[in-house]
Design a protein around this motif. Sequence first.
Motif, mmCIF file in Angstrom:
data_model
loop_
_atom_site.group_PDB
_atom_site.id
_atom_site.type_symbol
_atom_site.label_atom_id
_atom_site.label_comp_id
_atom_site.label_asym_id
_atom_site.label_seq_id
_atom_site.Cartn_x
_atom_site.Cartn_y
_atom_site.Cartn_z
ATOM 1 N N MET A 207 57.092 34.787 58.664
ATOM 2 C CA MET A 207 57.442 35.812 58.565
ATOM 3 C C MET A 207 58.199 36.421 59.802
ATOM 4 O O MET A 207 58.337 35.823 60.872
ATOM 5 C CB MET A 207 56.265 36.928 58.180
ATOM 6 C CG MET A 207 55.446 36.425 57.087
ATOM 7 S SD MET A 207 56.491 36.392 55.545
ATOM 8 C CE MET A 207 55.121 35.979 54.246
ATOM 9 N N GLN B 42 49.159 32.418 53.534
ATOM 10 C CA GLN B 42 49.633 32.525 51.869
ATOM 11 C C GLN B 42 48.593 32.340 50.952
ATOM 12 O O GLN B 42 48.244 33.070 49.624
ATOM 13 C CB GLN B 42 50.772 32.111 51.895
ATOM 14 C CG GLN B 42 52.191 32.388 52.524
ATOM 15 C CD GLN B 42 52.461 33.824 52.418
ATOM 16 O OE1 GLN B 42 52.912 33.910 51.089
ATOM 17 N NE2 GLN B 42 52.343 34.794 53.061
ATOM 18 N N ASN C 96 52.788 39.219 50.254
ATOM 19 C CA ASN C 96 54.170 39.427 50.353
ATOM 20 C C ASN C 96 54.626 38.614 49.128
ATOM 21 O O ASN C 96 55.002 37.524 48.890
ATOM 22 C CB ASN C 96 54.734 38.666 51.461
ATOM 23 C CG ASN C 96 56.121 38.924 51.563
ATOM 24 O OD1 ASN C 96 57.059 38.418 50.713
ATOM 25 N ND2 ASN C 96 56.599 39.102 52.959
ATOM 26 N N ALA D 15 48.527 35.933 50.458
ATOM 27 C CA ALA D 15 48.955 37.004 51.314
ATOM 28 C C ALA D 15 50.055 38.025 50.488
ATOM 29 O O ALA D 15 50.675 37.491 49.489
ATOM 30 C CB ALA D 15 49.601 36.674 52.389
ATOM 31 N N TYR E 183 50.631 28.544 55.597
ATOM 32 C CA TYR E 183 51.117 29.609 56.147
ATOM 33 C C TYR E 183 52.606 29.803 55.864
ATOM 34 O O TYR E 183 53.354 28.777 55.863
ATOM 35 C CB TYR E 183 50.808 29.713 57.705
ATOM 36 C CG TYR E 183 49.334 29.825 58.070
ATOM 37 C CD1 TYR E 183 48.953 30.944 58.424
ATOM 38 C CD2 TYR E 183 48.500 28.671 57.854
ATOM 39 C CE1 TYR E 183 47.594 31.243 58.838
ATOM 40 C CE2 TYR E 183 47.189 28.869 58.261
ATOM 41 C CZ TYR E 183 46.923 30.134 58.731
ATOM 42 O OH TYR E 183 45.351 30.280 58.998
ATOM 43 N N TYR F 271 53.734 33.608 61.609
ATOM 44 C CA TYR F 271 52.875 33.078 60.324
ATOM 45 C C TYR F 271 52.057 33.577 59.629
ATOM 46 O O TYR F 271 51.426 34.458 60.487
ATOM 47 C CB TYR F 271 52.504 31.586 60.848
ATOM 48 C CG TYR F 271 53.562 30.658 60.980
ATOM 49 C CD1 TYR F 271 54.154 29.940 59.676
ATOM 50 C CD2 TYR F 271 53.883 30.221 62.385
ATOM 51 C CE1 TYR F 271 55.279 28.953 60.000
ATOM 52 C CE2 TYR F 271 55.034 29.064 62.713
ATOM 53 C CZ TYR F 271 55.637 28.634 61.530
ATOM 54 O OH TYR F 271 56.418 27.917 61.486
ATOM 55 N N SER F 272 52.039 33.924 58.423
ATOM 56 C CA SER F 272 51.118 34.627 57.823
ATOM 57 C C SER F 272 50.510 33.706 56.677
ATOM 58 O O SER F 272 50.977 32.991 55.953
ATOM 59 C CB SER F 272 51.911 35.878 56.935
ATOM 60 O OG SER F 272 50.929 36.447 56.234
ATOM 61 N N TYR G 239 56.887 38.397 62.096
ATOM 62 C CA TYR G 239 55.980 38.663 63.034
ATOM 63 C C TYR G 239 55.348 37.448 63.238
ATOM 64 O O TYR G 239 54.271 37.676 63.934
ATOM 65 C CB TYR G 239 55.252 39.956 62.773
ATOM 66 C CG TYR G 239 54.569 39.694 61.430
ATOM 67 C CD1 TYR G 239 53.381 38.976 61.147
ATOM 68 C CD2 TYR G 239 55.200 40.544 60.210
ATOM 69 C CE1 TYR G 239 52.780 38.864 59.828
ATOM 70 C CE2 TYR G 239 54.492 40.193 59.026
ATOM 71 C CZ TYR G 239 53.256 39.541 58.702
ATOM 72 O OH TYR G 239 53.009 39.461 57.514
#
Length: 210
Positions: free
Chosen positions: A104, A111, A15, A13, A101, A108-109, A106
């Motif tokens: 973040m 990765q 970030n 992801a 994940y 979990y994102s 907002y």
Amino acid sequence: MKQILLLITLLLAPNVSSSLNIRQVVISAVSNDVINVSLDTEATELYYFSSWSHEVSSEVITVNAYFVKGFGSTIAYLNNNFEIPFDTAQEHYFRFRVEVYYEMFYGYSLQDYVDGIIQYPVVFPVSLSTIGATLENETAVLYTNPSNGIITLKTHVDQAQICDLTGRIIRVFEHPNNIIDISNLPKELYFVVLFSGQRRIQIKVFLQKE
């Protein structure tokens, strides 16, 4: 002797400051009805393992691992092991997917992930390593993240594949020249896979347009 087929695809992801990467996944048999998944991860800052979940269907095995931010000095990597029970010992092929994940603001994102095909029962440990591909990337391509869509190749490749977040191949370049242009694609995170002989190089590109 049973054969194990592997197909590895990775995504990260966009970030960069808190990126979390899979270094290696090893799948091995605990017993006739249990397999162990050993997951090595690394991040750019201190982080901790939080929880995990898994799903087993008739065709797909999915392992989701969740991590949260830590505080203090950086950490090299973590190792976590997960045991998955099976109610059958019959020979079968599964699509095997491991997702990591990161927490973040907002939630979990996603990765990074490894996606492959394994044969069950697992006779020999299966190692899915991403270290070699990562070391080669720096010398093989020239690009920035976020990218304007222009990727410069420093070496000849036979084929370049552009994949989306789901791993779906959306563009194929056969024997490209020294430039791969994906600037006409929508603003998104993409996974670029380069093939040259027996070599396979993987990079993650976040396309950002002004």
